[in-house]
Design an enzyme around this catalytic site. Sequence first.
Site, PDB file in Angstrom:
ATOM      1  N   GLU A  85       0.873  -1.165   0.000  1.00  0.00           N
ATOM      2  CA  GLU A  85       0.000   0.000   0.000  1.00  0.00           C
ATOM      3  C   GLU A  85       0.917   1.225   0.000  1.00  0.00           C
ATOM      4  OE1 GLU A  85      -2.823   0.323   3.231  1.00  0.00           O
ATOM      5  OE2 GLU A  85      -3.631   2.175   2.394  1.00  0.00           O
ATOM      6  N   ARG A 111       5.177 -13.054   9.755  1.00  0.00           N
ATOM      7  CA  ARG A 111       5.773 -11.754   9.475  1.00  0.00           C
ATOM      8  C   ARG A 111       7.051 -11.592  10.268  1.00  0.00           C
ATOM      9  NH1 ARG A 111       1.961  -7.962   9.218  1.00  0.00           N
ATOM     10  NH2 ARG A 111       3.292  -6.190   9.600  1.00  0.00           N
ATOM     11  N   LYS A 141       3.994   0.903   9.781  1.00  0.00           N
ATOM     12  CA  LYS A 141       4.180   2.125   8.996  1.00  0.00           C
ATOM     13  C   LYS A 141       3.566   3.333   9.705  1.00  0.00           C
ATOM     14  CE  LYS A 141       2.913   0.167   5.028  1.00  0.00           C
ATOM     15  NZ  LYS A 141       2.500   0.002   3.618  1.00  0.00           N
TER      16      LYS A 141
HETATM   17  P1  ATP Z   1       2.410  -2.220   8.174  1.00  0.00           P
HETATM   18  O1  ATP Z   1       1.574  -3.116   9.029  1.00  0.00           O
HETATM   19  O2  ATP Z   1       3.827  -2.104   8.579  1.00  0.00           O
HETATM   20  O3  ATP Z   1       1.784  -0.887   7.925  1.00  0.00           O
HETATM   21  P2  ATP Z   1       1.318  -3.430   5.876  1.00  0.00           P
HETATM   22  O4  ATP Z   1       1.133  -4.878   6.020  1.00  0.00           O
HETATM   23  O5  ATP Z   1       0.130  -2.559   5.993  1.00  0.00           O
HETATM   24  O6  ATP Z   1       2.511  -2.951   6.800  1.00  0.00           O
HETATM   25  P3  ATP Z   1       1.575  -3.393   3.063  1.00  0.00           P
HETATM   26  O7  ATP Z   1       2.102  -2.289   2.237  1.00  0.00           O
HETATM   27  O8  ATP Z   1       0.122  -3.669   3.008  1.00  0.00           O
HETATM   28  O9  ATP Z   1       2.034  -3.083   4.546  1.00  0.00           O
HETATM   29  O10 ATP Z   1       2.415  -4.707   2.845  1.00  0.00           O
HETATM   30  C1  ATP Z   1       2.785  -5.230   1.607  1.00  0.00           C
HETATM   31  C2  ATP Z   1       3.179  -6.652   1.818  1.00  0.00           C
HETATM   32  O11 ATP Z   1       4.247  -6.745   2.741  1.00  0.00           O
HETATM   33  C3  ATP Z   1       2.036  -7.474   2.372  1.00  0.00           C
HETATM   34  O12 ATP Z   1       1.972  -8.697   1.663  1.00  0.00           O
HETATM   35  C4  ATP Z   1       2.405  -7.684   3.804  1.00  0.00           C
HETATM   36  O13 ATP Z   1       1.894  -8.888   4.297  1.00  0.00           O
HETATM   37  C5  ATP Z   1       3.935  -7.681   3.744  1.00  0.00           C
HETATM   38  N1  ATP Z   1       4.510  -7.282   5.026  1.00  0.00           N
HETATM   39  C6  ATP Z   1       4.267  -6.139   5.706  1.00  0.00           C
HETATM   40  N2  ATP Z   1       4.917  -6.152   6.884  1.00  0.00           N
HETATM   41  C7  ATP Z   1       5.609  -7.316   6.946  1.00  0.00           C
HETATM   42  C8  ATP Z   1       6.477  -7.921   7.913  1.00  0.00           C
HETATM   43  N3  ATP Z   1       6.781  -7.329   9.064  1.00  0.00           N
HETATM   44  N4  ATP Z   1       7.005  -9.135   7.625  1.00  0.00           N
HETATM   45  C9  ATP Z   1       6.723  -9.741   6.471  1.00  0.00           C
HETATM   46  N5  ATP Z   1       5.906  -9.242   5.522  1.00  0.00           N
HETATM   47  C10 ATP Z   1       5.353  -8.040   5.753  1.00  0.00           C
HETATM   48 MG    MG Z   2      -1.569  -3.251   4.588  1.00  0.00          MG
END
Ligand code: ATP
Ligand code: MG
Length: 567
Positions: A43, A269, A279
């Site tokens: 995102e 994760r 984020k």
């Molecule tokens: P955050 O929770 O940090 O805001 P998010 O999951 O909302 O992160 P996205 O941009 O939606 O962030 O994530 C893109 C991809 O990265 C998704 O497939 C998500 O599952 C993966 N991802 C995000 N954080 C992690 C993590 N700590 N470890 C592994 N994969 C991750």
């Molecule tokens: Mg997300």
Amino acid sequence: MSEHLNNSSVEGKKSLNFIEQIVETDLAEGKNDGRIQTRFPPEPNGYLHIGHAKAICIDFGIAQRYGGVCNLRFDDTNPVKEDVEYVDAIREDIEWLGFKWGNVYYASDYFQKLYDFAERLILEGHAYVDEQTAEQIAAQKGTPTVPGVASPYRDRPAEESLDLFRRMNAGEFEEGAMILRAKIDMASSNMHFRDPIIYRIIKHAHHRTGHDWNVYPMYDFAHGQSDYFEGVTHSICTLEFEVHRPLYNYFIELLRKDNYAPRQIEFNRLNLTYTMMSKRKLLQLVKDGLVAGWDDPRMPTICGYRRRGYTPESIRSFIDKIGYTKYDGIIDVALLEHAVREDLNKRATRVSGVIDPVKLVITNYPEGKVEQMTAVNNPEDESAGTHTIPFARELYIEREDFMEDAPKKYFRMTPGQEVRLKSSYIVRCTGCKKDEQGVVTEVYAEYDPMTLSGMPESNRKVKGTIHWVSAEHSLSAEVRLYDRLFTDENPSDVKDKTLEEMINPDSLKVLTHCRVEPFLADAAVGAHFQFQRIGYFTVDRDSRSGALVFNRTVSLKDSWQKTQQKT
Ligand code: ATP
Ligand code: MG
């Protein structure tokens, strides 16, 4: 505290991880005609962090390994938080990590298709417009063991919902006035099936579609369908989406017109000690000015690590070591630091940098004489060659490498004792000068001219070797020493402190009076060096000719290796 590493990395022999096993089974069964397609779906609401690197490595890695393609899809369904600044940064970081996507897609490319699908669901009795408030809807959800209560709008005629949905999108209603819900099962044991919200009104401009839309799909109504539209075969995501998988499959089942369906697979994760990864929290650190920006070298962002001097290879090697499992845990950040040391040891040029200088005068060395000493660039890599470092009568050494009254095991500069000056002579310390406060201002020594490499006395045993730079020829430099950003081992769990209170007060120390050898005069931004005996450093983007700035990537002391040896 840290989770067990998977077998593959412990044995040093690579066995397949569970995701690779699933993919190989699908291939063996001839699914999707042997086609492999994955996607990385960030995102664009922030910069990528090291957790994303874990997702990137498996999404792109699976495609690479099995001759498939991995596309980049911006999951841009919430215009309030998203921005092109993030889109550009995400692309740059993925490329820097060493991966190449096939196509670039945006979930917003599918807004029309998703909207059409929503209208279809309304007409087929699978969705309805609910005019209750968010609080009312939440109060009706029930619990996993208590069924939810149906909304009074649940059975309104399809034509009425359709009319309202169209008017929602035409901008007739305020945000929150009503939402579109899927009509599934208010008694389902899976809470995500209890008439989930699939569209909400948002009046904020979208970074790509402007004000074209007043309704935006929720994650659960966008992600799986986007995978389906693109032809994704394996949709790899993190464990928290496991409970969403039945809903993911449900919508695709209603949507699809063929046998093909993407398959969602979840992995654990990445969580790291002393590190915060959300984020939202990272954005707050930036907005509150608690760090110098998204690429502050203390940030767990990819651009932060890059500026700090981490290499893409070190990050990929770290991800490889931790592996992919089905269990959440927390990884010791010392393992990441170990991975970067291991990589920089192979590639960093060895140089002399004195971060806390005190003058050393070689009293029997001729005034005005300069010798060019040969310094080995990298003892781990003969092909890296050598460079020269000027030696003269007046040098700088580290203040902590001299002690007037030293204990027995102190093998550095102390009166009467011999030490080797790295790549140069053996010298014997003869004393020092102090100011009124007793602070040492100069150290004195005499050199033995027969102790250069290749000379008769060069093999004489001395217990200590210290680094140095020429006082006249060295360059002044600013050195930024970084440490962990948070003092708590698991900062995400801390409830009773503000972000500001959680920050390690020693996470940044700026030393402005450092001296480095002249070889570093034209070092490129981002180049990797080992300041011998101190640590790995890189040239910061603030560095200018005549005003050099170095970031410490990591110190030489490896706490990971130590813990491993203990066990
Ligand atoms: P955050 O929770 O940090 O805001 P998010 O999951 O909302 O992160 P996205 O941009 O939606 O962030 O994530 C893109 C991809 O990265 C998704 O497939 C998500 O599952 C993966 N991802 C995000 N954080 C992690 C993590 N700590 N470890 C592994 N994969 C991750
Ligand atoms: Mg997300």
